[in-house]
Design a protein around this motif. Structure first.
Motif, mmCIF file in Angstrom:
data_model
loop_
_atom_site.group_PDB
_atom_site.id
_atom_site.type_symbol
_atom_site.label_atom_id
_atom_site.label_comp_id
_atom_site.label_asym_id
_atom_site.label_seq_id
_atom_site.Cartn_x
_atom_site.Cartn_y
_atom_site.Cartn_z
ATOM 1 N N GLN A 498 -3.685 -17.760 -14.808
ATOM 2 C CA GLN A 498 -2.917 -18.124 -16.000
ATOM 3 C C GLN A 498 -1.817 -17.115 -16.270
ATOM 4 O OE1 GLN A 498 -3.489 -20.940 -17.474
ATOM 5 N NE2 GLN A 498 -2.077 -20.811 -19.205
ATOM 6 N N PRO A 501 2.562 -15.594 -11.972
ATOM 7 C CA PRO A 501 3.436 -16.736 -11.666
ATOM 8 C C PRO A 501 2.952 -17.507 -10.457
ATOM 9 C CG PRO A 501 4.486 -14.676 -11.020
ATOM 10 C CD PRO A 501 3.240 -14.293 -11.770
ATOM 11 N N GLU A 577 11.471 -14.762 -16.325
ATOM 12 C CA GLU A 577 10.248 -15.559 -16.326
ATOM 13 C C GLU A 577 10.497 -16.899 -17.005
ATOM 14 O OE1 GLU A 577 5.921 -14.098 -17.251
ATOM 15 O OE2 GLU A 577 6.802 -14.875 -19.111
ATOM 16 N N LYS A 579 8.420 -20.311 -18.285
ATOM 17 C CA LYS A 579 7.151 -20.990 -18.541
ATOM 18 C C LYS A 579 7.432 -22.479 -18.719
ATOM 19 C CE LYS A 579 4.597 -17.142 -20.604
ATOM 20 N NZ LYS A 579 3.610 -17.095 -19.500
ATOM 21 N N TRP A 581 5.865 -26.141 -19.793
ATOM 22 C CA TRP A 581 4.807 -26.950 -20.417
ATOM 23 C C TRP A 581 4.922 -28.370 -19.871
ATOM 24 C CZ3 TRP A 581 6.976 -22.934 -23.113
ATOM 25 C CH2 TRP A 581 6.076 -22.059 -23.750
ATOM 26 N N VAL A 586 0.348 -25.068 -18.850
ATOM 27 C CA VAL A 586 1.463 -24.127 -18.800
ATOM 28 C C VAL A 586 1.479 -23.471 -17.417
ATOM 29 C CG1 VAL A 586 2.529 -22.082 -19.783
ATOM 30 C CG2 VAL A 586 1.285 -23.677 -21.259
ATOM 31 N N THR A 587 2.616 -23.477 -16.768
ATOM 32 C CA THR A 587 2.779 -22.846 -15.459
ATOM 33 C C THR A 587 3.912 -21.826 -15.554
ATOM 34 O OG1 THR A 587 2.113 -24.905 -14.389
ATOM 35 C CG2 THR A 587 3.146 -23.229 -12.989
ATOM 36 N N THR A 588 3.676 -20.654 -14.962
ATOM 37 C CA THR A 588 4.674 -19.578 -15.007
ATOM 38 C C THR A 588 5.367 -19.457 -13.656
ATOM 39 O OG1 THR A 588 3.318 -18.382 -16.603
ATOM 40 C CG2 THR A 588 5.047 -17.142 -15.489
#
Length: 602
Positions: A498, A501, A577, A579, A581, A586-588
């Motif tokens: 989480q 990345p 960075e 993020k 949604w 949520v993906t970084t």
């Protein structure tokens, strides 16, 4: 014409503003007040429009309309246009019709109307997307750039202009379209040359003016006189003189019919010359003590010198001044009395003719009195110089004109070097080569040419005037799937997944110092994007001095923006960075940016 001179000098003023971002120190050319006025106001107009555009962009992106700190010349419209754009955005948000309010004046009314008539807001409200009931709909290609991360070029930057504004190709591509000056027109542009040069048939390059009258390149007939003009020539009807006058050195001079024998006086008459004509005078009997000369004039006899014993005892001889006593003119210029006679003299620039009375013009040019070119005129001469030189105060010597000091340096992208009679543009000793136009320096791609010194484990990246040797490695738990991208391999700890990345991408940018701000330099977003996607951006490393900020253009696209001008060459390493949604998760993603600012200047 004055209009052409204004357009040419206006382009020079705009070019000065583009290169220096100020209007102080514009060199004064030789064209007088017309050129200086056009340069001054076109330069300040460009800076005003640039600051106004910057204010509009900030207002559209939801930024504060603070006053600019670096407005030392009093030309900034940043805050005014930002505030007035905000008015237009409020009118649009309320659904009211967009109408100009003349009382606001320019540019406030223009900025308000442009922002009111714009498309959807550039900074939409951020909402967390709801859970989709069905498979998410993919966003069409028209709504999304096709790349995951994109560096914007000049074409992409055009979208930042106010609605309805003409694109100024001269400012978007400075120094690349024309050899001398670029003049913007509605929907296009045209090239112009500095005074003293003529535009060639290709519409881009310029050449020094040629004196067609001297080089026999004119088309004037024998009965016409050729006069050189800027970049061309004109034919005028040849000068003719009235009867009794002859053309000599460009002037009508009197013909002495009595001296040339072209009079019509009969025997017993003497010829008397007048301006433009002559008259015949009956010969007269002279009184005792005078003798008639061939022209019929009574000339005093100097008995004191011509007779053996002219005087009786108790008397002496007195010299007679023939210059005063003669009823006619003895000399063309000056008569000088001598003992028992007289002599004629000529003014400067003339020599006494063989008859001892008339004066002939001297060709001083044959004596080599001028250092370059000489033009003989009646009774004198005039020195003049070739192109690139000017006549010194002594009126004879030609001295070199330093075109670089007089403003020609603005034509060179790097350095202007004065040479005898002209100037040359020079490039830095390394990293650049001169282009065919002789004034623009082109970067040498050492990476493509193979002249770099990077090792096999490094990647060569070309920048303006040089190169960088870069090394890319993936951190633990990541796999390198391409030259510039690392994918997360496995994630035994969900909490760790989480926080880390899912993908790390490397990007490099090469930019010029003095870039106008604010400037969008990098675009980022998911590819493909789906309806309901929402992103957030943050710079997590390398922005300690606050040169950069991130902004969203819409729900799924953002940009990295340069907000402070970089005036000296330097390198930046940013971690950006993103993020994402999507469907409740949520993906970084991490973009590692290397930004290299270089300069081209003396």
């Amino acid at each position: 014409s004055t209009r052409e001179l204004v357009e040419t000098c206006c382009a020079a003023g705009q070019q000065w503003a583009v290169l220096r971002d100020e209007c102080a120190g514009i060199p004064e050319g030789t064209e007088g007040d017309v050129c200086r006025t056009a340069q001054k106001y076109c330069c300040t107009s460009y800076l005003k429009e640039k600051s106004c555009l910057a204010g509009v962009l900030v207002a559209k992106e939801g930024g504060p309309c603070g006053a600019e700190d670096n407005d030392t010349c009093g030309v900034s419209l940043y805050k005014q246009c930002c505030d007035c754009c905000g008015l237009g955005l409020r009118v649009r948000a309320e659904g009211q019709p967009c109408e100009a309010i003349p009382g606001l004046g320019y540019p406030c009314s223009h900025a308000m109307l442009s922002c009111c008539e714009g498309q959807d807001p550039l900074v939409p409200e951020v909402r967390r997307p709801p859970e989709p009931e069905a498979a998410p709909r993919r966003v069409s290609e028209e709504d999304l750039a096709s790349q995951e991360a994109l560096s914007l070029g000049p074409e992409a930057e055009m979208a930042n202009s106010l609605p309805g504004d003409d694109q100024d190709e001269c400012l978007l591509l400075p120094g690349e379209l024309c050899q001398h000056l670029c003049v913007n027109t509605v929907g296009s542009y045209r090239c112009a040359c500095f005074p003293g040069f003529a535009l060639q048939d290709d519409g881009r390059t310029c050449r020094p003016d040629i004196n067609e009258c001297v080089t026999d390149l004119h088309t004037c007939s024998r009965g016409e006189h050729c006069v050189n003009t800027l970049g061309s020539f004109r034919c005028y009807k040849a000068l003719t003189c009235e009867p009794g006058y002859a053309l000599k050195d460009g002037e009508c001079t009197d013909v002495d019919e009595c001296a040339t024998g072209t009079h019509s006086c009969q025997a017993g008459f003497s010829c008397q010359n007048t301006r433009g004509s002559f008259y015949c005078q009956m010969r007269q009997r002279c009184m005792e003590g005078f003798l008639q000369d061939p022209e019929g004039n009574c000339v005093d006899i100097n008995e004191c010198t011509s007779l053996p014993e002219p005087c009786r005892s108790g008397f002496s001889c007195v010299n007679v001044n023939e210059c005063w006593a003669s009823p006619g003119r003895l000399c063309q210029h000056t008569c000088e009395n001598t003992l028992g006679s007289y002599r004629c003299a000529c003014a400067s620039g003339f020599l006494l003719a063989a008859d001892g009375r008339h004066c002939e013009d001297v060709n001083e040019c044959e004596a080599g009195r001028c250092s370059q070119e000489c033009a003989n005129i009646y009774g004198s001469y005039q020195c003049y110089c070739r192109q690139g030189y000017q006549l010194a105060e002594d009126g004879h010597t030609c001295t070199d004109i330093d075109e670089c000091a007089q403003g020609a340096g603005i034509l060179c992208t790097f350095r202007c070097v004065n040479v005898p009679g002209s100037y040359q543009c020079a490039c830095p000793d390394q990293g650049y080569t001169m282009m065919a136009n002789g004034r623009t320096c082109k970067d040498l791609d050492e990476c493509a040419l193979g002249t770099h010194n990077c090792s096999a484990a490094e990647t060569c990246f070309n920048i303006q005037g040089g190169f960088r040797c870069l090394r890319f490695t993936c951190p633990p738990n990541y796999v390198q799937v391409s030259e510039m991208r690392c994918e997360r391999a496995h994630c035994p700890d969900p909490a760790e997944c989480q926080a880390s990345p899912a993908r790390i991408t490397h990007h490099q940018l090469s930019l010029q110092t003095g870039l106008l701000v604010p400037a969008h330099i990098f675009r980022i977003g998911p590819a493909p994007a789906f309806a309901g996607d929402t992103i957030s951006l943050a710079i997590t490393r390398g922005n300690e001095e606050g040169y950069f900020i991130t902004r969203r253009l819409n729900a799924y696209t953002g940009v990295v923006t340069l907000q402070r001008p970089v005036l000296e060459p330097r390198d930046f390493a940013l971690d950006v960075e993103m993020k994402l949604w999507r469907q409740g998760s949520v993906t970084t993603f991490l973009v590692k940016m290397r930004i290299f600012f270089t300069t081209l200047g003396p």
